[in-house]
Design an enzyme around this catalytic site. Structure first.
Site, PDB file in Angstrom:
ATOM      1  N   SER A  99       9.011  18.417  -3.843  1.00  0.00           N
ATOM      2  CA  SER A  99       8.566  18.088  -5.195  1.00  0.00           C
ATOM      3  C   SER A  99       8.196  19.377  -5.908  1.00  0.00           C
ATOM      4  CB  SER A  99       7.341  17.174  -5.142  1.00  0.00           C
ATOM      5  OG  SER A  99       6.729  17.054  -6.416  1.00  0.00           O
ATOM      6  N   TYR A 150      -1.076  16.197  -1.487  1.00  0.00           N
ATOM      7  CA  TYR A 150       0.342  16.087  -1.844  1.00  0.00           C
ATOM      8  C   TYR A 150       0.965  17.465  -2.013  1.00  0.00           C
ATOM      9  CZ  TYR A 150       4.501  14.710  -4.496  1.00  0.00           C
ATOM     10  OH  TYR A 150       5.790  14.535  -4.932  1.00  0.00           O
TER      11      TYR A 150
END
Length: 274
Positions: free
Chosen positions: A166, A179
């Site tokens: 990501s 994350y």
């Protein structure tokens, strides 16, 4: 003159986290099948009570629905319920793939922990929430990559491992510590494995999506996402799962044969750094 991606006809791909109707994993599984791959696709085994309203309305059946889409394209499909963080389950998956298909050629590590209670300041982040995000996003990617890399090396015919990271692992925003750390670590794992496996003609790359129209955006209002896109994305729109999937197909194809160790941003121009 048209350009055709080649080298995927009759190949076998494993795609994790492929069960949601609006998801990158589903799109990757379908586009790899369209390119000629048989596909083993995994999901968590969600119960229908956990399906969002649009999946219920569509009569969605998680990985079984995606497997049907793959078969409709004329390819074989095997849906498997899998905890990617469980090494025994990963070993069992690899053994099943070898028994049923005799080989593997493409591995896509797409399974990821859902957005939720991890989106808080570090000082408020429960250890168990941190552990869950790291277990799925990083440990799972490590376990699948390690196990299937062994199979690819033994086959001696090269292959492609694609990790879905990501841009959050590069921008590393506030309130995303678990994350961001997991996705940055996936990029580091990608780089190290590419250096280790290159001599076996195994390519290892990461794709770093930006804002993509999947079910993971449902925790924020559409208006808020539209405002974010207008402020941050030069191309002026959120991505689609197919935008990401086509990058994965390229990396797995003959045309991507000299790309390895990269972490490509697929984000509408939001980030222009490595």
């Amino acid at each position: 003159m048209s350009v055709e991606l080649t080298g995927l006809e009759g190949k076998v791909a494993v795609v994790t986290g492929a069960g949601r109707m609006r998801s990158i994993g589903r799109a990757i599984a379908v586009e790899l099948a369209r390119a000629g791959c048989d596909v083993v696709l995994t999901g968590t085994g969600r119960s229908p009570e956990r399906y969002p309203d649009d999946e219920r309305a569509a009569g969605w059946r998680d990985i079984d629905s995606v497997a049907d889409e793959v078969r409709a394209l004329g390819r074989r499909a095997t849906p498997v319920v899998l905890d990617v963080a469980d090494p025994d389950a990963v070993d069992s998956l690899a053994e099943s793939v070898h028994a049923e298909y005799g080989r593997v050629d493409v591995v896509v590590n797409n399974a990821a922990a859902a957005r939720g209670p991890d989106r808080v300041p570090v000082v408020d982040l429960p250890v168990q929430v941190w552990d869950q995000v790291i277990a799925v996003n990083l440990r799972g990617t490590f376990l699948l990559s390690r196990r299937f890399a062994r199979m690819l090396v033994a086959q001696g015919e090269g292959g492609s491992i694609i990790n879905i990271s990501s841009i959050g692992g590069k921008s590393m925003g506030a309130n995303t510590a678990a994350y961001a750390a997991s996705k940055a670590a996936v990029q580091a794992l990608t780089s190290s494995m590419a250096k280790e496996l290159g001599a076996a003609d195994i390519r290892v790359n990461a794709i770093c999506p930006g804002v993509t129209r999947t079910g993971r955006l449902d925790d924020v209002t559409p208006q808020a996402w539209q405002e974010y896109v207008a402020r941050n994305i030069p191309l002026g729109r959120a991505g689609t799962p197919t935008d990401v999937a086509m990058t994965a197909v390229f990396l797995a194809s003959d045309q991507g044969a000299w790309v390895s160790g990269q972490a490509w941003n697929v984000d509408g121009g939001q980030l222009t750094v490595r």
